[in-house]
Design a protein around this motif. Sequence first.
Motif, PDB file in Angstrom:
ATOM      1  N   GLU A   1       6.884-130.861  33.674  1.00 61.82           N
ATOM      2  CA  GLU A   1       6.861-130.171  32.389  1.00 61.82           C
ATOM      3  C   GLU A   1       8.181-129.438  32.160  1.00 61.82           C
ATOM      4  N   GLU A   2       8.631-128.690  33.176  1.00 65.52           N
ATOM      5  CA  GLU A   2       9.903-127.973  33.065  1.00 65.52           C
ATOM      6  C   GLU A   2      11.064-128.944  32.945  1.00 65.52           C
ATOM      7  N   PHE A   3      10.986-130.041  33.712  1.00 64.18           N
ATOM      8  CA  PHE A   3      12.054-131.043  33.680  1.00 64.18           C
ATOM      9  C   PHE A   3      12.222-131.616  32.273  1.00 64.18           C
ATOM     10  N   CYS A   4      11.118-132.022  31.653  1.00 67.49           N
ATOM     11  CA  CYS A   4      11.193-132.627  30.317  1.00 67.49           C
ATOM     12  C   CYS A   4      11.633-131.611  29.265  1.00 67.49           C
ATOM     13  N   THR A   5      11.229-130.363  29.429  1.00 63.33           N
ATOM     14  CA  THR A   5      11.649-129.325  28.484  1.00 63.33           C
ATOM     15  C   THR A   5      13.150-129.098  28.563  1.00 63.33           C
ATOM     16  N   ARG A   6      13.674-128.974  29.767  1.00 62.64           N
ATOM     17  CA  ARG A   6      15.123-128.761  29.919  1.00 62.64           C
ATOM     18  C   ARG A   6      15.902-129.977  29.423  1.00 62.64           C
ATOM     19  N   LEU A   7      15.368-131.167  29.664  1.00 64.34           N
ATOM     20  CA  LEU A   7      16.057-132.387  29.247  1.00 64.34           C
ATOM     21  C   LEU A   7      16.225-132.447  27.731  1.00 64.34           C
ATOM     22  N   VAL A   8      15.174-132.150  26.987  1.00 63.19           N
ATOM     23  CA  VAL A   8      15.286-132.229  25.530  1.00 63.19           C
ATOM     24  C   VAL A   8      16.107-131.068  24.974  1.00 63.19           C
ATOM     25  N   GLU A   9      15.984-129.886  25.583  1.00 72.30           N
ATOM     26  CA  GLU A   9      16.726-128.728  25.081  1.00 72.30           C
ATOM     27  C   GLU A   9      18.216-128.822  25.398  1.00 72.30           C
ATOM     28  N   GLU A  10      18.562-129.358  26.559  1.00 68.73           N
ATOM     29  CA  GLU A  10      19.953-129.367  26.988  1.00 68.73           C
ATOM     30  C   GLU A  10      20.675-130.679  26.703  1.00 68.73           C
ATOM     31  N   ALA A  11      19.955-131.790  26.724  1.00 65.79           N
ATOM     32  CA  ALA A  11      20.590-133.094  26.517  1.00 65.79           C
ATOM     33  C   ALA A  11      20.106-133.803  25.263  1.00 65.79           C
TER      34      ALA A  11
END
Length: 377
Positions: free
Chosen positions: A321-331
């Motif tokens: 969940e954290e991984f996918c959130t950071r991925l969309v927010e940062e990349a």
Amino acid sequence: MTRLPDFRLETHFSRWEFTARHHLTASDVQTMTLRELLALADDEDRAAFENLPLGYTETYGDPALREVIAGMYERADAADVLCFAGAEEALYLAMNVLLDAGDHAVVVTPNYQAAETVPLALCEVTGVALDPDRDWALDLDAVKAAIRPNTRVVSVNFPNNPTGKVIGAADFTELARLCDERGIHLFSDEVYRGLERDAARILPQAADLSERALSLNVTSKSLGLSGLRIGWIVCRDRELLSRLERAKHYTSICNSAPSEVLARIALKARATILERNRALIARNLPLFDAFFAEFADLFAWRAPDGGCVAYPRFLGSEGVEEFCTRLVEEAGVLLLPAGIYRSELTPTPTDRFRIGVGRADPEAGLAAFAGWLREKR
């Protein structure tokens, strides 16, 4: 109206689908333009579209469209077809017609959320989970064990969303027989049918196997024409189909006239469109294979048996969940984490995410994804 929880997938998409730079979790194949679709029409259908009166249409659907749909089944006639404004309306109304408070349903998980939340709002429901440790196998003995005397519906989805699983034809035929001998309606979501990587694995359609079964399909997924909003149920129990038609009077009443003509054109050209879409997926899969091979320490990848979505496992130390959130927010790369597919009925894996392999030119999204991962190493 039945009181339902928030639709997690659509809530997530409302936030990100049109703002993320790279939509790598799409559940449909790359769409066509109106010009491209009309180029596939014969003269009669092109003229019908250009001269179409924009009035109400028949609740059952355009008769010519129903004829074309019936021709896709071995044992159905046009009278066995009821069209809807997309597959979701069809699913919602079917469950409301088939199930009452004292009834029971069996639903295979993981699945499209409405497949379990709509029945759960109506009656008791038992889940039967596909086994992630056995390539998402369906245990028919578990289905049998879940059935009760008051079971009215068994609901399945193959090729499966989100896993891409296609079970064996013998198992699917046995499932239909099992339902038939117990007087149960098999509700079969077949919206990804036609995108199997191996044509030998295409399952029979449930409505061809049983008069009681309901086959759900739509122009959105395998054909990539989600903007048409045309779905259908094929069922040879015409009394049941009549009850569904009357239920539709309380929702869309009838479908969009232009969409029905365009759907007719698309389904007549179905072989051409599916060939195009399968070729697109076949072109894309080596790109995904290469991506996941580079990051084998982070992901366990397996291409789907059918459809255009897969459900890789995330092996990193942080939660998915954290991984996918950071991925969309940062990349700016959008994926669907496992929480979107959590079930109230069974345990479901918490370390997966859905990725789509059916859109054109995924290279930019995969490059952004890879670049972000390399920076984090």
